[in-house]
Scaffold this active site. Structure first.
Site, PDB file in Angstrom:
ATOM      1  N   ASN A 139       6.050   3.620 -13.891  1.00  0.00           N
ATOM      2  CA  ASN A 139       6.749   2.546 -13.178  1.00  0.00           C
ATOM      3  C   ASN A 139       6.685   2.873 -11.686  1.00  0.00           C
ATOM      4  OD1 ASN A 139       8.316   0.073 -13.432  1.00  0.00           O
ATOM      5  ND2 ASN A 139      10.008   1.241 -12.580  1.00  0.00           N
ATOM      6  N   LYS A 140       7.218   1.986 -10.864  1.00  0.00           N
ATOM      7  CA  LYS A 140       7.134   2.143  -9.408  1.00  0.00           C
ATOM      8  C   LYS A 140       7.546   3.548  -8.976  1.00  0.00           C
ATOM      9  CE  LYS A 140       5.781  -0.234  -7.146  1.00  0.00           C
ATOM     10  NZ  LYS A 140       4.380  -0.193  -6.665  1.00  0.00           N
ATOM     11  N   ASP A 159       4.942  -0.374 -15.958  1.00  0.00           N
ATOM     12  CA  ASP A 159       3.600  -0.929 -15.737  1.00  0.00           C
ATOM     13  C   ASP A 159       2.638  -0.486 -16.829  1.00  0.00           C
ATOM     14  OD1 ASP A 159       5.019  -0.514 -12.979  1.00  0.00           O
ATOM     15  OD2 ASP A 159       3.681  -2.238 -12.839  1.00  0.00           O
ATOM     16  N   ARG A 166      -6.101  -3.705  -9.660  1.00  0.00           N
ATOM     17  CA  ARG A 166      -4.900  -2.849  -9.672  1.00  0.00           C
ATOM     18  C   ARG A 166      -4.985  -1.938 -10.898  1.00  0.00           C
ATOM     19  NH1 ARG A 166       0.427  -4.768  -7.682  1.00  0.00           N
ATOM     20  NH2 ARG A 166       0.620  -2.514  -7.495  1.00  0.00           N
ATOM     21  N   GLN A 220      10.216  -3.828  -2.707  1.00  0.00           N
ATOM     22  CA  GLN A 220      10.351  -4.947  -3.657  1.00  0.00           C
ATOM     23  C   GLN A 220      11.801  -5.122  -4.129  1.00  0.00           C
ATOM     24  OE1 GLN A 220       7.994  -2.552  -3.804  1.00  0.00           O
ATOM     25  NE2 GLN A 220       6.147  -3.218  -4.833  1.00  0.00           N
ATOM     26  N   ARG A 256       2.671  -9.820  -7.873  1.00  0.00           N
ATOM     27  CA  ARG A 256       2.650  -8.432  -8.356  1.00  0.00           C
ATOM     28  C   ARG A 256       3.602  -8.348  -9.539  1.00  0.00           C
ATOM     29  NH1 ARG A 256       7.423  -8.439  -8.261  1.00  0.00           N
ATOM     30  NH2 ARG A 256       7.453  -6.209  -8.618  1.00  0.00           N
ATOM     31  N   GLY A 257       3.728  -7.149 -10.109  1.00  0.00           N
ATOM     32  CA  GLY A 257       4.544  -6.984 -11.316  1.00  0.00           C
ATOM     33  C   GLY A 257       3.633  -7.066 -12.537  1.00  0.00           C
ATOM     34  N   ALA A 258       3.828  -6.129 -13.464  1.00  0.00           N
ATOM     35  CA  ALA A 258       2.883  -5.978 -14.573  1.00  0.00           C
ATOM     36  C   ALA A 258       2.603  -7.276 -15.334  1.00  0.00           C
ATOM     37  CB  ALA A 258       3.414  -4.905 -15.526  1.00  0.00           C
TER      38      ALA A 258
END
Ligand code: MRU
Length: 368
Positions: A259-260, A249, A95, A208, A54-56
């Site tokens: 973002n998250k 993201d 996603r 995370q 995961r993570g952009a």
């Protein structure tokens, strides 16, 4: 970055034999360090959707390798083009928020379209995916070099006293091919002997921050403290946070940043307490077509069980436990948007800019 003294990237292609993309399976961190072999397109779709990775930035690199695998599979069918378009569409839907996914797919598809034979398409896809991985690591490194100047200034203003940095979620090396974005300036500062300490938001529901960022910082020997998500405002009111750096993201051309989930609340508290709030993001996370993040950025909603259950180590086994009545209705938005007006600056691979169209344009004139 190093794990037990050995250098790793988060994703790499194993050369020789049949194609195999290796990834660090992040679902098991920090308790187990497991490498997963991805040998077909469908496995890559599952790995992205179910967040083995995961993570952009990393999602973008994985999507690039996903297209490479899709091309290998399409080459075995009678209708190469139709099959490849179908698989590219499926990959694009894994996603929705991180724009790096679509950016990487579009880039691969455009490069592949420039050559005619299937053999050349396979060669070009592999080279482009590897290039995207290398560029991702390089941009993160540059973000570290530009971002450390901000930390250095705060350190000087504090006469060398510890710079306290708050971060949310994981925009570390695990979210990219290497180095990370929000963490890159921190790692660089630590390397240069600047005293830093990181407040790590645990980042519910998937944690995370607790499972990935804390693990990374521990590996790199960077002083840090894990905090429940709701603690930041209190710390800011009491002068215990000097700056905030998070990843993104998707950043719009006017500087709004998704973002998250929970990032927006940190930015609001930072503004109230006059604490600088920075976004660290490479150009692959910019969506040049958008001008209003709140209205236009698609926000991923994930499975309710991510909120109902929490996973952790119990008797040396990773277990999931239910933390609410079993069928309680849940809202699980993965991201929120921080409006540009709350962002002090964006740290990119080309330098630091303000969160305004003019300033972003000055770094990336070719995109406007
Ligand atoms: O849902 P995730 O884990 O893929 O979310 C991505 C993130 O970790 C964050 O939003 C991060 O801060 C930016 S991505 C580099």
């Amino acid at each position: 970055m190093k794990v037990n003294g050995k250098h790793y990237r988060t994703i790499w292609l194993e050369e020789g034999g049949s194609p195999c993309v290796k990834i660090i399976d992040q679902r098991f961190l920090p308790h187990q360090f497991i490498i997963e072999d991805i040998t077909n397109f469908n496995q890559m779709v599952v790995a992205i959707k179910d967040m083995h990775l995961r993570g952009a930035g990393l999602i973008g690199v994985a999507a690039a390798y996903g297209i490479y695998l899709a091309i290998l599979e399409s080459a075995k069918t009678d209708s190469f083009d139709t099959n490849l378009s179908k698989l590219a569409k499926e990959l694009a839907e894994t996603r929705p928020t991180a724009v790096n996914l679509i950016w990487a797919i579009d880039r691969l598809m455009a490069e592949v379209a420039k050559v005619n034979s299937i053999g050349d398409k396979i060669k070009v896809a592999k080279q482009t995916a590897q290039l995207i991985a290398d560029e991702d690591a390089d941009s993160s490194q540059s973000i570290g070099i530009f971002g450390v100047e901000i930390i250095e200034q705060i350190s000087k203003a504090k006469k060398g006293d510890v710079v306290n940095i708050l971060t949310h979620c994981n925009a570390g090396w695990l979210a990219f091919a290497d180095y990370g974005t929000a963490t890159a300036p921190i790692y660089e500062a630590h390397k240069r002997g600047i005293k830093v300490h990181v407040w790590v938001d645990e980042t519910r529901p998937r944690n995370q921050g607790a499972s990935l960022t804390a693990w990374e910082l521990l590996n790199e020997g960077v002083p840090h403290t894990l905090i429940p998500d709701n603690t930041g405002g209190h710390l800011m009111q009491h002068g215990m946070v000097d700056m905030i750096i998070t990843g993104a993201d998707r950043v719009t051309s006017n500087g709004d940043a998704a973002n998250k989930i929970g990032t927006y609340l940190k930015a609001l508290a930072a503004a109230d307490n006059k604490i600088p709030f920075y976004i660290a993001a490479p150009s692959s996370s910019f969506d040049w077509t958008l001008t209003d993040g709140v209205k236009q950025i698609p926000i991923e909603q994930r499975h309710p069980n991510e909120v109902r259950y929490i996973s952790g180590l119990s008797n040396r086994k990773v277990e999931e436990v239910l933390i609410c009545p079993e069928n309680t209705p849940v809202a699980n938005y993965g991201f929120d948007v921080t409006p540009a007006r709350l962002i002090t600056g964006i740290i990119t691979e080309r330098g630091v800019c303000s969160a305004t169209t003019e300033s972003i344009r000055s770094l990336y004139p070719e995109k406007f």
